[in-house]
Design an enzyme around this catalytic site. Sequence first.
Site, short mmCIF file in Angstrom:
data_model
loop_
_atom_site.label_atom_id
_atom_site.label_comp_id
_atom_site.label_asym_id
_atom_site.label_seq_id
_atom_site.Cartn_x
_atom_site.Cartn_y
_atom_site.Cartn_z
N LEU A 174 16.74 47.89 43.04
CA LEU A 174 16.45 49.33 43.02
C LEU A 174 16.75 49.92 41.65
CD1 LEU A 174 15.79 51.99 44.58
CD2 LEU A 174 18.20 52.08 45.24
N PRO A 207 17.84 50.97 34.10
CA PRO A 207 18.84 51.46 33.14
C PRO A 207 19.07 52.97 33.25
CG PRO A 207 17.38 49.90 32.06
CD PRO A 207 16.83 50.11 33.44
N ILE A 258 20.78 43.47 38.74
CA ILE A 258 20.41 42.78 39.98
C ILE A 258 21.45 41.70 40.30
CG2 ILE A 258 18.62 41.49 41.18
CD1 ILE A 258 16.70 42.64 38.97
N THR A 259 22.19 41.91 41.39
CA THR A 259 23.13 40.89 41.87
C THR A 259 22.32 39.66 42.29
OG1 THR A 259 24.69 42.54 42.64
CG2 THR A 259 24.82 40.37 43.69
N GLN A 307 51.61 45.24 40.61
CA GLN A 307 52.95 45.81 40.40
C GLN A 307 54.02 44.96 41.09
OE1 GLN A 307 53.11 48.38 38.45
NE2 GLN A 307 55.31 48.78 38.57
N GLY A 360 55.63 41.23 35.63
CA GLY A 360 54.93 40.74 34.44
C GLY A 360 53.92 39.66 34.73
N GLU A 386 26.18 50.24 45.00
CA GLU A 386 25.61 50.75 46.27
C GLU A 386 25.98 52.21 46.48
OE1 GLU A 386 25.16 48.20 49.58
OE2 GLU A 386 24.96 46.42 48.32
C1 LIG Z 1 28.15 44.31 39.02
C2 LIG Z 1 27.06 45.23 39.46
C3 LIG Z 1 26.17 44.81 40.44
C4 LIG Z 1 25.11 45.65 40.84
N1 LIG Z 1 24.21 45.17 41.75
C5 LIG Z 1 23.08 45.90 41.99
C6 LIG Z 1 22.03 45.35 42.79
O1 LIG Z 1 22.11 44.22 43.29
N2 LIG Z 1 20.90 46.08 42.95
C7 LIG Z 1 20.75 47.33 42.40
O2 LIG Z 1 19.69 47.94 42.59
N3 LIG Z 1 21.75 47.88 41.66
C8 LIG Z 1 22.90 47.20 41.44
N4 LIG Z 1 23.90 47.73 40.65
C9 LIG Z 1 23.73 49.07 40.09
C10 LIG Z 1 24.67 50.10 40.70
O3 LIG Z 1 24.26 50.40 42.01
C11 LIG Z 1 24.69 51.34 39.78
O4 LIG Z 1 25.40 50.94 38.61
C12 LIG Z 1 25.35 52.52 40.44
O5 LIG Z 1 24.55 53.03 41.48
C13 LIG Z 1 25.63 53.65 39.44
O6 LIG Z 1 24.52 53.94 38.68
P1 LIG Z 1 24.65 54.02 37.07
O7 LIG Z 1 25.36 52.80 36.62
O8 LIG Z 1 23.31 54.32 36.51
O9 LIG Z 1 25.63 55.23 36.80
P2 LIG Z 1 25.18 56.77 36.66
O10 LIG Z 1 24.27 57.13 37.76
O11 LIG Z 1 24.74 57.01 35.26
O12 LIG Z 1 26.57 57.51 36.90
C14 LIG Z 1 27.54 57.65 35.86
C15 LIG Z 1 28.70 58.47 36.44
O13 LIG Z 1 28.23 59.78 36.82
C16 LIG Z 1 28.53 60.02 38.17
N5 LIG Z 1 27.44 60.80 38.77
C17 LIG Z 1 26.10 60.57 38.66
N6 LIG Z 1 25.42 61.50 39.36
C18 LIG Z 1 26.34 62.31 39.94
C19 LIG Z 1 26.27 63.45 40.80
N7 LIG Z 1 25.10 63.92 41.26
N8 LIG Z 1 27.43 64.03 41.19
C20 LIG Z 1 28.62 63.56 40.75
N9 LIG Z 1 28.76 62.49 39.95
C21 LIG Z 1 27.63 61.86 39.56
C22 LIG Z 1 28.65 58.65 38.82
O14 LIG Z 1 29.42 58.69 40.00
C23 LIG Z 1 29.31 57.85 37.71
O15 LIG Z 1 30.69 58.07 37.74
C24 LIG Z 1 24.98 46.94 40.27
C25 LIG Z 1 25.89 47.36 39.30
C26 LIG Z 1 26.90 46.53 38.88
C27 LIG Z 1 27.85 47.00 37.79
#
Ligand SMILES: Cc1cc2nc3c(=O)[nH]c(=O)nc-3n(C[C@H](O)[C@H](O)[C@H](O)COP(=O)(O)OP(=O)(O)OC[C@H]3O[C@@H](n4cnc5c(N)ncnc54)[C@H](O)[C@@H]3O)c2cc1C
Length: 379
Positions: free
Chosen positions: A127, A130, A159-160, A336, A340, A363
């Site tokens: 889903l 960037p 993508i996991t 904790q 150490g 998610e």
């Molecule tokens: C290890 C890993 C595995 C993943 N696996 C998958 C996968 O298999 N498939 C997939 O599709 N995605 C996957 N993801 C993506 C993941 O779901 C997203 O990184 C996540 O949803 C956050 O999106 P973002 O990184 O663009 O952060 P952003 O959306 O840019 O958010 C940045 C910050 O702003 C905050 N924020 C954003 N909008 C709001 C709002 N409206 N109100 C308050 N706070 C807000 C967020 O909470 C966060 O703290 C994975 C990510 C990682 C790191």
Amino acid sequence: MPVDRLLPSDDARDLIALTRDVADKVLDPIVDEYERDEKYPEGVMAQLGAAGLLSLPQPEEWGGGGQPYEVYLQVLEEIAARWAAIGVAVSVHSLSSHPLLAYGTEEQKQRWLPGMLAGDQIGAYSLSEPQAGSDAAALNCKATRDGDSYVLNGSKAWITHGGKADFYTLFARSGEGSKGISCFLVPADLDGLSFGKPEEKMGLHAVPTTSAFYDNARLPADRLIGTEGQGLSIAFSALDSGRLGIAAVAVGIAQAALDEAVRYANERTTFGRKIVDHQGLGFLLADMAAAVVSARATYLDAARRRDLGLPYSSQASVAKLIATDAAMKVTTDAVQVFGGVGYTRDFRVERFMREAKITQIFEGTNQIQRLVISRGLGS
Ligand SMILES: Cc1cc2nc3c(=O)[nH]c(=O)nc-3n(C[C@H](O)[C@H](O)[C@H](O)COP(=O)(O)OP(=O)(O)OC[C@H]3O[C@@H](n4cnc5c(N)ncnc54)[C@H](O)[C@@H]3O)c2cc1C
């Protein structure tokens, strides 16, 4: 001490026993090495599939285990307690097959579902992009209809199981706005599909997370799941179930950290007594235990609603929020307890702390869970 679970049937008790046995024999002996060396454990998902652990909640008519969600989640918790990255991969596999099961035609299900549920075909969920994580509707990857095909162009992120999965449940733009997103089932060997190098992550080292690039990739139109434009609602309905999986994974990590901390607190002595006998530390362990038990209760509550066919979206977000925050707190406190040495790689607790962090992010971040919960309050 294994968790003393309240389970609804003898079948469920057998499944938990089977899971512990598989975890002892297949996961526990290699987890430290594979996480440290960032190696992918080829064949482990297939072994879980052969044991019937990749399809527990899906209907038996398609080769699933026909188990209630409350049982599946407890099995998942047991897997994640041994190896969080594998727990996440199992949960994502289930998330990836949900759209086909819930929205696919009979013909599509007959073609693909049995292989997925047997674990012959491992799934990934694509889903995010960037610029489109929390704001999933901002996704740009294009799906343009051309005769009997869709032509895919663009990139996906995070993508996991990227580059390792056999199929990708892809969400791509086939029109304008939030109703212009569609869901597709993409085979890994599609011409024009390639993957980026694995992200250098804080944790979950053994299972890669990658980008994917579509360059004029031609996908047969019969791989559209649901109707054109239905993609975002399919994505969100899958995530309701997926979030419960992440909550269970988080509880597994927290339980493992608590177990390690209790063991160490009964071995280590200071001031002439075991550290567990210093009240300040004993109370820290008590708070950790209370956090684990209450986090488990939130995911079980949501799962039981799901099993009864009741709405559970808000409860799934509550479970994800509570369980993942609990995992972060409990794993930090476990470090904790170790003092150490907790800050070194000699003990698993530092890994648990790194693994807990991601559960608060993917998610749907915990800020997004609060959005879901607050929107549900008025209705
Ligand atoms: C290890 C890993 C595995 C993943 N696996 C998958 C996968 O298999 N498939 C997939 O599709 N995605 C996957 N993801 C993506 C993941 O779901 C997203 O990184 C996540 O949803 C956050 O999106 P973002 O990184 O663009 O952060 P952003 O959306 O840019 O958010 C940045 C910050 O702003 C905050 N924020 C954003 N909008 C709001 C709002 N409206 N109100 C308050 N706070 C807000 C967020 O909470 C966060 O703290 C994975 C990510 C990682 C790191």
